[in-house]
Design an enzyme around this catalytic site. Sequence first.
Site, PDB file in Angstrom:
ATOM      1  N   PRO A  79       0.835  -1.201   0.000  1.00  0.00           N
ATOM      2  CA  PRO A  79       0.000   0.000   0.000  1.00  0.00           C
ATOM      3  C   PRO A  79       0.873   1.256   0.000  1.00  0.00           C
ATOM      4  CG  PRO A  79       0.062  -0.977   2.201  1.00  0.00           C
ATOM      5  CD  PRO A  79       0.807  -1.910   1.292  1.00  0.00           C
ATOM      6  N   SER A 108      -4.117   1.379  -0.711  1.00  0.00           N
ATOM      7  CA  SER A 108      -3.884   2.258   0.431  1.00  0.00           C
ATOM      8  C   SER A 108      -5.143   2.999   0.841  1.00  0.00           C
ATOM      9  CB  SER A 108      -2.784   3.268   0.076  1.00  0.00           C
ATOM     10  OG  SER A 108      -2.673   4.257   1.082  1.00  0.00           O
ATOM     11  N   TYR A 131      -5.864   2.735   8.085  1.00  0.00           N
ATOM     12  CA  TYR A 131      -5.430   3.478   9.265  1.00  0.00           C
ATOM     13  C   TYR A 131      -6.653   3.637  10.153  1.00  0.00           C
ATOM     14  CZ  TYR A 131      -1.081   5.056   7.007  1.00  0.00           C
ATOM     15  OH  TYR A 131       0.148   5.111   6.411  1.00  0.00           O
ATOM     16  N   THR A 157      -2.227  -0.792   9.368  1.00  0.00           N
ATOM     17  CA  THR A 157      -0.898  -0.216   9.624  1.00  0.00           C
ATOM     18  C   THR A 157      -0.844   0.239  11.077  1.00  0.00           C
ATOM     19  OG1 THR A 157      -0.600   0.422   7.319  1.00  0.00           O
ATOM     20  CG2 THR A 157       0.702   1.621   8.949  1.00  0.00           C
ATOM     21  N   ARG A 166       9.515  13.757   7.901  1.00  0.00           N
ATOM     22  CA  ARG A 166      10.080  13.617   6.552  1.00  0.00           C
ATOM     23  C   ARG A 166      10.532  14.998   6.087  1.00  0.00           C
ATOM     24  NH1 ARG A 166       4.814   9.906   4.975  1.00  0.00           N
ATOM     25  NH2 ARG A 166       5.005   8.601   6.834  1.00  0.00           N
ATOM     26  N   LYS A 229       0.586  -4.566   9.788  1.00  0.00           N
ATOM     27  CA  LYS A 229       1.776  -4.114   9.074  1.00  0.00           C
ATOM     28  C   LYS A 229       2.524  -3.101   9.943  1.00  0.00           C
ATOM     29  CE  LYS A 229       3.060  -1.832   4.707  1.00  0.00           C
ATOM     30  NZ  LYS A 229       3.399  -0.463   5.139  1.00  0.00           N
ATOM     31  N   HIS A 253       7.633   0.926   7.418  1.00  0.00           N
ATOM     32  CA  HIS A 253       6.896   1.973   6.685  1.00  0.00           C
ATOM     33  C   HIS A 253       7.795   2.611   5.621  1.00  0.00           C
ATOM     34  CE1 HIS A 253       2.993   4.263   7.369  1.00  0.00           C
ATOM     35  NE2 HIS A 253       3.508   4.894   6.334  1.00  0.00           N
ATOM     36  N   ASP A 284       8.325  -6.370   3.970  1.00  0.00           N
ATOM     37  CA  ASP A 284       8.132  -5.122   3.232  1.00  0.00           C
ATOM     38  C   ASP A 284       9.352  -4.242   3.453  1.00  0.00           C
ATOM     39  OD1 ASP A 284       6.613  -2.864   1.991  1.00  0.00           O
ATOM     40  OD2 ASP A 284       6.628  -2.064   4.031  1.00  0.00           O
ATOM     41  N   VAL A 287      13.184  -4.131  -1.159  1.00  0.00           N
ATOM     42  CA  VAL A 287      13.288  -5.162  -2.210  1.00  0.00           C
ATOM     43  C   VAL A 287      13.471  -4.488  -3.574  1.00  0.00           C
ATOM     44  CG1 VAL A 287      12.061  -7.010  -3.420  1.00  0.00           C
ATOM     45  CG2 VAL A 287      11.941  -6.839  -0.915  1.00  0.00           C
TER      46      VAL A 287
END
Length: 364
Positions: A79, A108, A131, A157, A166, A229, A253, A284, A287
């Site tokens: 997602p 998502s 969420y 999540t 961020r 997750k 995440h 997750d 990758v």
Amino acid sequence: MVGEPVNVNEFQELAREALPKMYYDFYAGGAEDQYTLKENVEAFHRIMIRPRILVDVSRVDMSTTVLGYKISAPILIAPTALHKLAHPEGEITTARAAAASKTIMVLSFTSSCTVEEVASSCNAIRFFQLYVYKQREIAAMLVQRAERNGYKALVVTVDSPRFGRREADIKNKMVAPRLKNLEGLLSIEADSDNGSNLEAYANKTMDASLCWKDIEWLKSITNLPILIKGVLTGEDAIKAAEVGVAGIMVSNHGARQLDYTDATINVLEEVVRAVRGRVPVFLDGGVRRGTDIFKALALGAQAVLIGRPVIFGLAAKGEHGVRQVIQMLKDELEITMALAGCRSVKDITRRHVRTERERLHAML
């Protein structure tokens, strides 16, 4: 200029060229120093493969099952938010690529197309990522909509009581478009004079009180299997198995929440050992190669999820780009399995890899 890409990494440069800087930074960036962002990828490089020889690999079968649903290879679409920032048709395009690739897309909660639009775009197995907001009825309504529109599982999540810092988004004053799934359900104006309005919005809506008993609440309002997750420790994996989740996604995440957490591939085995086969575990984060997928399976993952590579494929070449990204990873995994002496994903065992810790221990 990048020519025709020959691997997944080269799609990132194509996406950088295709996207406005604000949107590229939003997709590509991580939290704070971005240490974990780099580690998610680089930790794979420190795991070595132990190939077995003289095995008949004239036919290699990469197919597997996730919650009983057969997929063509152990690769799911993670997602990720706001695909319309990457392509005009957004998640509808991604969903069609997933269906054509015979794999599962996790839509998502923060998608730029609605649950209903994606469901009607093509026939495929899909999961819905959730969420839980402070207003619990929003989660309940979205769960009902996902059920009604044929989504087969919920992915909750659990690593976001607050929004990660961020810094690229703060510098760029990233403005989040309205979330299509929440139209008519939520009216919060999140202004932020000193940074990302995405961050301001998330911190107004996210429920920082979410805890284990709320997984029980979710189970009480839906018959869909619930995966969680954001698990990074054996302790939390044990708790997840105890509350009866249908699966665990080892995830940080995409390194967008808490910096200086371990790379997910480094904690995968701890989680796998903790649950002792009671629930499937998925990996997750980071990758980028078929060899990465092989290593994750060897360390106990049932499948991996890919996030940024899908977005970069979408931004560079639309549906064809997403299909190409998935096909590249499939082709690389098939070659890796053949060269390592594995005819099927069931043949990939812990003995096929050597971790950095094992290499160092062997030197003592």
